[in-house]
Design a protein around this motif. Sequence first.
Motif, PDB file in Angstrom:
ATOM      1  N   ILE A  26       0.846  -1.190   0.000  1.00 21.16           N
ATOM      2  CA  ILE A  26       0.000   0.000   0.000  1.00 21.16           C
ATOM      3  C   ILE A  26       0.882   1.241   0.000  1.00 21.16           C
ATOM      4  O   ILE A  26       1.887   1.330   0.710  1.00 21.16           O
ATOM      5  N   GLN A  27       0.460   2.229  -0.787  1.00 19.50           N
ATOM      6  CA  GLN A  27       1.221   3.472  -0.855  1.00 19.50           C
ATOM      7  C   GLN A  27       1.082   4.223   0.457  1.00 19.50           C
ATOM      8  O   GLN A  27      -0.018   4.506   0.914  1.00 19.50           O
ATOM      9  N   ALA A  28       2.182   4.552   1.080  1.00 21.34           N
ATOM     10  CA  ALA A  28       2.161   5.312   2.329  1.00 21.34           C
ATOM     11  C   ALA A  28       1.858   6.776   2.032  1.00 21.34           C
ATOM     12  O   ALA A  28       2.210   7.300   0.990  1.00 21.34           O
ATOM     13  N   VAL A  29       1.179   7.427   2.975  1.00 20.90           N
ATOM     14  CA  VAL A  29       0.885   8.847   2.843  1.00 20.90           C
ATOM     15  C   VAL A  29       1.544   9.559   4.012  1.00 20.90           C
ATOM     16  O   VAL A  29       0.973   9.684   5.091  1.00 20.90           O
ATOM     17  N   PRO A  30       2.791  10.018   3.865  1.00 22.51           N
ATOM     18  CA  PRO A  30       3.503  10.619   4.981  1.00 22.51           C
ATOM     19  C   PRO A  30       3.055  12.048   5.237  1.00 22.51           C
ATOM     20  O   PRO A  30       2.301  12.634   4.476  1.00 22.51           O
ATOM     21  N   GLY A  31       3.593  12.628   6.313  1.00 24.55           N
ATOM     22  CA  GLY A  31       3.378  14.042   6.579  1.00 24.55           C
ATOM     23  C   GLY A  31       1.977  14.356   7.052  1.00 24.55           C
ATOM     24  O   GLY A  31       1.280  15.176   6.461  1.00 24.55           O
ATOM     25  N   ASP A  32       1.537  13.678   8.133  1.00 22.01           N
ATOM     26  CA  ASP A  32       0.186  13.904   8.620  1.00 22.01           C
ATOM     27  C   ASP A  32       0.031  15.285   9.255  1.00 22.01           C
ATOM     28  O   ASP A  32      -1.069  15.803   9.347  1.00 22.01           O
ATOM     29  N   VAL A  33       1.107  15.899   9.700  1.00 22.83           N
ATOM     30  CA  VAL A  33       1.072  17.208  10.351  1.00 22.83           C
ATOM     31  C   VAL A  33       1.838  18.210   9.509  1.00 22.83           C
ATOM     32  O   VAL A  33       2.945  17.919   9.034  1.00 22.83           O
ATOM     33  N   GLU A  34       1.254  19.383   9.309  1.00 22.28           N
ATOM     34  CA  GLU A  34       1.931  20.440   8.562  1.00 22.28           C
ATOM     35  C   GLU A  34       2.854  21.186   9.520  1.00 22.28           C
ATOM     36  O   GLU A  34       2.374  21.839  10.464  1.00 22.28           O
ATOM     37  N   PRO A  35       4.172  21.114   9.327  1.00 20.40           N
ATOM     38  CA  PRO A  35       5.103  21.721  10.288  1.00 20.40           C
ATOM     39  C   PRO A  35       4.868  23.217  10.433  1.00 20.40           C
ATOM     40  O   PRO A  35       4.674  23.944   9.456  1.00 20.40           O
ATOM     41  N   GLY A  36       4.865  23.670  11.677  1.00 23.11           N
ATOM     42  CA  GLY A  36       4.800  25.100  11.940  1.00 23.11           C
ATOM     43  C   GLY A  36       3.444  25.743  11.710  1.00 23.11           C
ATOM     44  O   GLY A  36       3.359  26.981  11.655  1.00 23.11           O
ATOM     45  N   VAL A  37       2.387  24.960  11.594  1.00 19.27           N
ATOM     46  CA  VAL A  37       1.045  25.524  11.383  1.00 19.27           C
ATOM     47  C   VAL A  37       0.092  24.920  12.409  1.00 19.27           C
ATOM     48  O   VAL A  37       0.121  23.712  12.655  1.00 19.27           O
ATOM     49  N   THR A 107     -15.479  27.978  15.046  1.00 20.17           N
ATOM     50  CA  THR A 107     -14.707  28.598  13.976  1.00 20.17           C
ATOM     51  C   THR A 107     -13.241  28.266  14.176  1.00 20.17           C
ATOM     52  O   THR A 107     -12.733  28.339  15.302  1.00 20.17           O
ATOM     53  N   SER A 108     -12.563  27.887  13.110  1.00 21.04           N
ATOM     54  CA  SER A 108     -11.148  27.524  13.162  1.00 21.04           C
ATOM     55  C   SER A 108     -10.323  28.596  12.458  1.00 21.04           C
ATOM     56  O   SER A 108     -10.623  28.969  11.324  1.00 21.04           O
ATOM     57  N   PHE A 109      -9.289  29.070  13.145  1.00 23.57           N
ATOM     58  CA  PHE A 109      -8.398  30.082  12.595  1.00 23.57           C
ATOM     59  C   PHE A 109      -7.005  29.479  12.421  1.00 23.57           C
ATOM     60  O   PHE A 109      -6.480  28.844  13.342  1.00 23.57           O
ATOM     61  N   ARG A 110      -6.439  29.681  11.277  1.00 25.59           N
ATOM     62  CA  ARG A 110      -5.102  29.171  10.975  1.00 25.59           C
ATOM     63  C   ARG A 110      -4.072  30.093  11.617  1.00 25.59           C
ATOM     64  O   ARG A 110      -4.140  31.316  11.475  1.00 25.59           O
ATOM     65  N   LEU A 111      -3.112  29.512  12.331  1.00 26.25           N
ATOM     66  CA  LEU A 111      -2.085  30.282  13.029  1.00 26.25           C
ATOM     67  C   LEU A 111      -0.713  29.795  12.586  1.00 26.25           C
ATOM     68  O   LEU A 111      -0.421  28.603  12.675  1.00 26.25           O
ATOM     69  N   GLU A 112       0.106  30.727  12.111  1.00 26.94           N
ATOM     70  CA  GLU A 112       1.459  30.410  11.636  1.00 26.94           C
ATOM     71  C   GLU A 112       2.485  31.191  12.448  1.00 26.94           C
ATOM     72  O   GLU A 112       2.709  32.375  12.195  1.00 26.94           O
ATOM     73  N   PRO A 113       3.102  30.565  13.450  1.00 27.70           N
ATOM     74  CA  PRO A 113       4.126  31.259  14.228  1.00 27.70           C
ATOM     75  C   PRO A 113       5.326  31.623  13.353  1.00 27.70           C
ATOM     76  O   PRO A 113       5.736  30.858  12.472  1.00 27.70           O
ATOM     77  N   GLY A 114       5.870  32.808  13.586  1.00 27.39           N
ATOM     78  CA  GLY A 114       7.060  33.247  12.854  1.00 27.39           C
ATOM     79  C   GLY A 114       6.779  33.895  11.519  1.00 27.39           C
ATOM     80  O   GLY A 114       7.695  34.401  10.870  1.00 27.39           O
ATOM     81  N   VAL A 115       5.525  33.869  11.068  1.00 28.38           N
ATOM     82  CA  VAL A 115       5.130  34.532   9.816  1.00 28.38           C
ATOM     83  C   VAL A 115       4.447  35.843  10.180  1.00 28.38           C
ATOM     84  O   VAL A 115       3.513  35.865  10.986  1.00 28.38           O
ATOM     85  N   ALA A 116       4.902  36.929   9.600  1.00 28.74           N
ATOM     86  CA  ALA A 116       4.412  38.251   9.989  1.00 28.74           C
ATOM     87  C   ALA A 116       2.995  38.485   9.477  1.00 28.74           C
ATOM     88  O   ALA A 116       2.732  38.419   8.275  1.00 28.74           O
ATOM     89  N   GLY A 117       2.081  38.732  10.386  1.00 30.34           N
ATOM     90  CA  GLY A 117       0.716  39.103  10.048  1.00 30.34           C
ATOM     91  C   GLY A 117       0.426  40.503  10.556  1.00 30.34           C
ATOM     92  O   GLY A 117       1.217  41.100  11.298  1.00 30.34           O
ATOM     93  N   PRO A 118      -0.720  41.070  10.194  1.00 32.00           N
ATOM     94  CA  PRO A 118      -1.025  42.447  10.589  1.00 32.00           C
ATOM     95  C   PRO A 118      -1.335  42.578  12.071  1.00 32.00           C
ATOM     96  O   PRO A 118      -1.980  41.711  12.665  1.00 32.00           O
ATOM     97  N   SER A 330      -3.275  19.343  10.403  1.00 30.65           N
ATOM     98  CA  SER A 330      -3.040  18.149   9.585  1.00 30.65           C
ATOM     99  C   SER A 330      -2.934  18.578   8.126  1.00 30.65           C
ATOM    100  O   SER A 330      -3.383  19.660   7.749  1.00 30.65           O
ATOM    101  N   ARG A 331      -2.356  17.710   7.308  1.00 35.91           N
ATOM    102  CA  ARG A 331      -2.239  18.076   5.897  1.00 35.91           C
ATOM    103  C   ARG A 331      -2.360  16.843   5.011  1.00 35.91           C
ATOM    104  O   ARG A 331      -2.121  15.712   5.432  1.00 35.91           O
ATOM    105  N   VAL A 332      -2.750  17.115   3.775  1.00 39.18           N
ATOM    106  CA  VAL A 332      -2.727  16.101   2.727  1.00 39.18           C
ATOM    107  C   VAL A 332      -1.552  16.421   1.820  1.00 39.18           C
ATOM    108  O   VAL A 332      -1.475  17.518   1.260  1.00 39.18           O
ATOM    109  N   ASP A 333      -0.640  15.470   1.690  1.00 38.39           N
ATOM    110  CA  ASP A 333       0.530  15.641   0.824  1.00 38.39           C
ATOM    111  C   ASP A 333       0.146  15.164  -0.577  1.00 38.39           C
ATOM    112  O   ASP A 333       0.117  13.969  -0.859  1.00 38.39           O
ATOM    113  N   LEU A 334      -0.168  16.113  -1.444  1.00 34.72           N
ATOM    114  CA  LEU A 334      -0.622  15.760  -2.788  1.00 34.72           C
ATOM    115  C   LEU A 334       0.419  14.973  -3.563  1.00 34.72           C
ATOM    116  O   LEU A 334       0.076  14.080  -4.353  1.00 34.72           O
TER     117      LEU A 334
END
Length: 463
Positions: A26-37, A107-118, A330-334
């Motif tokens: 079976i094809q593995a689907v790695p990268g279940d977590v998106e780093p830093g998000v 409601t879910s808000f995406r948070l990216e530490p280290g990325v400059a937002g307003p 979490s993420r889907v690695d296309l």
Amino acid sequence: MRRATLGAMVALLLASCGTGPTPAPIQAVPGDVEPGVWFVDVAQAGGVWLEPETLRALGLDPQAEAAPVLRLSWSDDELSYLPLSTEQGWGVLFYAPERATRYTQQTSFRLEPGVAGPHMSSEESPSPVGTPEAGLFSARWEQNRRYLPQATLTAPWFWEPLYAPGEIAHTVVLTSALPGPLTATLSLWSHTSLSPTPDHRLRLQWDGETVGEWEWAGRGMQRLTATWDEAQPGGEHTLTIETPATSEGVAVVWIDGWEITYRRPAEQGVYLAAGSSLAVTASSARVLDVTEPLAPVDLGIAEGAAVGAVAGRRYWVGIPEPPRSLRPASRVDLASLAGVTYLAIAPAAFQPALQPLLDHRQGQGLTAAAVTPQAVYDTFGGGRPDPDAIRALAQQLPDLRYLLLVGDASVEPGGYDGEAGALQVVTPFTRTTILGETPADALLGVDGEGRPAVAVGRFPVES
């Protein structure tokens, strides 16, 4: 009715298929977590406080000299935030606007530490002028007791029916209300269409006095508004909705709920300013101008019994609260799904029981893989359950032929929240002439022009 377990369904399916050739790996689907998000999940609109220890868990240093850098967003919209220095270190305040959908009440808000937002703008609140005035506060009464798919409402759930002639009465308490105008807005579905017209009549009474009367013809959603003065708004009141007899047949309406707007000193919540001075009773409350919900303005801490305001603008007043949860995205690695022809969307708890079926499909010459619903929602739906997220994933897999949804679906508002909701997979809806709103998994497999491109099936299991 109890649902069959996933293991039982897979076993029955494999028994009916017989034994196939030895499967390829079976094809593995790695990268279940998106780093830093991360995703910040919020239960209701209002000020949200990320304390210093929360920032530390995100990999930020709350003891640093400089303010923390991060980016908050909802869908394609950025949210501004306000870094605040405390005795424990840096914390972050932001305003969460109301963005509930029929699929989720949070409601879910995406948070990216280290990325400059307003950063949130800060202004000094104008000096209060004259006598402090209460703001206009809106409270809503609603219960989702009956599903009525024929109604043309985004989430066609209603409180109770009202048959002509008849009435329903409810006790209403307006917390901290002050004398002045009350505005009630009824939301309802008129379920019948009779002759002659108008075939619907409705009367609204407040403590036995008629404050609103309406008539209209035919089926459809109605929003009916009445305004009156109330000298003694405190205590209990009786709101009565009455529909008189019609000349032909029995007219039927379904009550969705009602909203009452009244004068109240600012405590916790959103208020519409009526003048240049907003009365505040909450001690040490934060005040934000949220007229533009995605770009609020911080007016600081309310020091006295009033803050300066601008008539017609909306203000959130209160103590910011921590979010309901903070979770890694979490993420889907296309790239890892390139060439997949058979894809299962299944909660992680179901995937071990699903594995024999994936092995079997692989042995039939298909390239099989599985991803979790949350990974799909986080990658393509802004962190929230949304059928468009599944459709977007399917449309980005050119070799995909079969899509299997593993988990039940729900028509209930917020049906995908909580532990039970996480074991379900969201479904889209269409409208049919007889049934009205109808679940339609097949719509997840259409291409960009709405043509069928992928065969879609579902195991409606709960365990």
